[in-house]
Motif scaffolding. Structure first.
Motif, short mmCIF file in Angstrom:
data_model
loop_
_atom_site.label_atom_id
_atom_site.label_comp_id
_atom_site.label_asym_id
_atom_site.label_seq_id
_atom_site.Cartn_x
_atom_site.Cartn_y
_atom_site.Cartn_z
N GLY A 158 41.43 27.02 58.00
CA GLY A 158 41.38 27.67 56.60
C GLY A 158 42.09 27.40 55.68
O GLY A 158 42.87 28.18 54.91
N ASN A 159 42.37 25.99 56.08
CA ASN A 159 43.29 25.19 54.34
C ASN A 159 42.21 25.29 53.08
O ASN A 159 41.22 25.05 53.48
N VAL A 160 43.66 25.47 52.09
CA VAL A 160 42.28 25.35 51.00
C VAL A 160 42.52 24.12 50.03
O VAL A 160 43.54 24.33 49.34
N THR A 161 41.64 23.70 49.69
CA THR A 161 41.87 22.74 48.61
C THR A 161 41.33 22.08 47.21
O THR A 161 39.31 22.80 47.15
N VAL A 162 41.56 22.51 46.39
CA VAL A 162 40.50 22.51 44.42
C VAL A 162 40.11 21.37 44.71
O VAL A 162 40.36 20.41 44.68
N LEU A 163 38.74 21.46 44.55
CA LEU A 163 37.97 20.22 44.22
C LEU A 163 37.26 19.79 42.28
O LEU A 163 37.51 18.73 42.52
N ALA A 164 37.62 21.16 42.07
CA ALA A 164 37.21 20.92 40.43
C ALA A 164 37.66 22.00 39.68
O ALA A 164 37.09 23.86 40.19
N ASN A 165 38.64 22.35 38.70
CA ASN A 165 38.81 23.55 38.44
C ASN A 165 38.55 23.05 36.33
O ASN A 165 38.85 23.82 35.72
N GLN A 166 38.29 21.54 35.75
CA GLN A 166 37.89 21.70 34.86
C GLN A 166 36.80 20.23 34.54
O GLN A 166 36.56 19.80 35.62
N VAL A 167 36.45 20.61 33.31
CA VAL A 167 35.35 19.90 32.92
C VAL A 167 34.61 19.41 32.42
O VAL A 167 35.21 20.09 31.31
N ASP A 168 34.42 17.93 31.56
CA ASP A 168 34.80 17.34 29.92
C ASP A 168 35.92 17.88 29.13
O ASP A 168 35.54 18.30 28.32
N GLY A 169 36.92 17.65 29.83
CA GLY A 169 37.85 18.37 29.48
C GLY A 169 38.41 19.88 29.27
O GLY A 169 39.41 20.91 28.51
N THR A 170 37.05 20.64 29.86
CA THR A 170 37.88 22.18 29.46
C THR A 170 38.14 22.58 30.48
O THR A 170 37.50 22.15 32.26
N PRO A 171 38.23 23.27 30.64
CA PRO A 171 38.44 24.99 32.08
C PRO A 171 37.52 24.96 33.27
O PRO A 171 36.27 24.79 31.48
N ILE A 172 37.41 24.86 33.81
CA ILE A 172 35.81 25.92 34.35
C ILE A 172 36.10 27.03 34.00
O ILE A 172 37.30 27.57 35.13
N TYR A 173 35.75 27.86 33.24
CA TYR A 173 36.43 29.42 33.17
C TYR A 173 36.49 30.37 34.03
O TYR A 173 37.17 31.70 34.59
N LEU A 174 34.60 30.69 35.23
CA LEU A 174 34.96 31.28 35.94
C LEU A 174 33.69 30.96 36.86
O LEU A 174 32.03 31.04 36.44
N ALA A 175 33.66 30.09 37.86
CA ALA A 175 33.58 29.74 38.76
C ALA A 175 32.48 30.70 39.81
O ALA A 175 33.54 31.56 40.13
N ASN A 176 31.46 31.13 39.77
CA ASN A 176 30.75 32.28 40.38
C ASN A 176 30.01 31.84 41.84
O ASN A 176 30.13 31.99 42.86
N GLU A 177 28.67 30.79 41.26
CA GLU A 177 28.34 30.57 42.67
C GLU A 177 27.90 29.35 43.46
O GLU A 177 27.79 28.73 41.86
N LEU A 178 26.77 28.92 43.78
CA LEU A 178 26.37 27.43 44.21
C LEU A 178 25.72 27.60 45.17
O LEU A 178 24.82 28.36 46.31
#
Length: 385
Positions: A158-178
């Protein structure tokens, strides 16, 4: 001649006074003036957006014979679990346990007994955000697209790790589906740089979404496609030669080619859908299942044809517009073959199950997820044809 009516009234001491007709008239005129002034000011205030005109095609008919014809296949859905209330996406692990998240950040696990009956939902993890897309990678980690946190990995503890929250110097604004490829590459949608679901974006009718790729080997995120109209569900083909992304606000699925002579290009896989496509899943036959959050809203299509009207609507507070974009109480999911042809549609015209975001073909059942604004809890129906 008839006598004039007595327009006087008696006060507390019995003296006659005139009825307050003039005062009522003056007050009414003052209120009318205030209303008219407010309307003039509202008309003069610049719109926060410059809407693009779009003439949407007439939606498919539910009355005519064919794959869109209305039925009640979803009306007999049974409740699997009420926790979470709004299961945006549904996935399963190798043992057949169900996993789904809620808008408050919690992710739940639902086991089944030997007869296939669901057990009580257990809390699996908490992202402290809003988990939407969920899928297990080859290592047993639950990969999550979280609206508020970005692309996450949740280990079996249950431990949570952030893989990505930015791309090309801009935020990932609303990660939705994968969706996750066999080599571990993660394809996911960044819905809109608005960062939230707002009616103003529907009124503007301009593309703000992106399709992204995360490489677990290099830990790099890249942009595959941009300029998407509310990028939503994502699914790979069985051969992984293309990936689909739903463009909810233009009622279509876009295909991005990963292999072959068209590699690196995109085209339309399915268009003029009867509603707003949300999540996409692929079954063992290579068919794609799509949840339609709501059937088409006539006012929205009419608004797209009039930028002036759209600009006026964009001025209104979001709180006043929530009803205008609320899902129609008509549950709907569709099945497409690998070439994008509609195989069939599953309806609940009675509206007991609506606001459908996800349809997952698993072990003889079609599992249905929903989002805020729709019905609550995970449901399922037998896949009988």
């Amino acid at each position: 001649m008839p006598s004039k009516p007595d327009l006087s009234v008696k006060d507390s001491q019995g003296r006659k006074t005139k009825k307050p007709r003039k005062w009522v008239r003056r007050t009414g005129l003052s209120l009318l003036a205030v209303i008219l002034l407010g309307m003039v000011i509202f008309m003069l205030i610049p719109s926060p957006v410059q809407p693009a005109k779009w003439l949407a095609s007439s939606p498919p008919s539910f009355e005519q014979a064919g794959p869109w014809q209305q039925n009640n296949k979803l009306s007999s859905a049974e409740l699997v679990t009420i926790a979470p209330k709004f299961p945006e996406f549904i996935t399963f692990d190798k043992e057949g346990n169900l996993y789904t998240g809620d808008s408050d950040g919690k992710i739940y696990k639902v086991a089944f007994d030997t007869k296939g009956n669901p057990q009580k939902a257990q809390l699996y993890a908490d992202t402290k955000g809003t988990p939407n897309g969920l899928m297990f990678d080859a290592s047993g980690n639950l990969i999550v697209t979280d609206v508020k946190k970005g692309l996450l990995s949740v280990d079996p503890s249950g431990n949570v790790t952030v893989l990505a929250n930015q791309v090309d110097g801009t935020p990932i604004y609303l990660a939705n589906e994968l969706d996750i490829a066999k080599d571990g590459t993660i394809y996911f949608s960044d819905t809109s740089n608005y960062g939230s679901v707002v009616f103003k974006e529907i009124a503007e009718n301009k593309p703000h979404g992106r399709l992204l790729k995360y490489d677990p080997a290099t830990k790099q995120t890249t942009v595959l496609l941009e300029g998407l109209y509310f990028a939503n569900g994502v699914a790979l083909s069985a051969d992984e030669d293309f990936v689909l992304v739903a463009e909810s606000y233009h009622y279509q699925l876009t295909r991005y080619w990963l292999k072959g002579p068209k590699k690196g290009t995109s085209d339309i896989f399915a268009d003029n859908l009867a509603g707003f496509p949300d999540n996409i899943t692929r079954d063992d036959q290579g068919h794609f299942w799509v949840g339609l959050f709501t059937t088409r809203i006539p006012f929205v299509d009419q608004m797209h044809g009039s930028p002036w009207l759209a600009g006026m609507m964009a001025k209104l507070p979001q709180s006043l517009l929530s009803g205008a974009s609320a899902p129609v109480k008509h549950g709907l999911a569709i099945e497409l073959n690998p070439q994008g042809k509609l195989i069939g549609s599953w309806h609940d015209p009675e509206g007991s199950l609506y606001g459908v975001t996800t349809a997952v073909n698993h072990d003889g059942y079609l599992y249905i997820g929903t989002a805020p604004g729709g019905s609550q809890g995970v449901h399922r129906v037998l896949l009988t044809k």
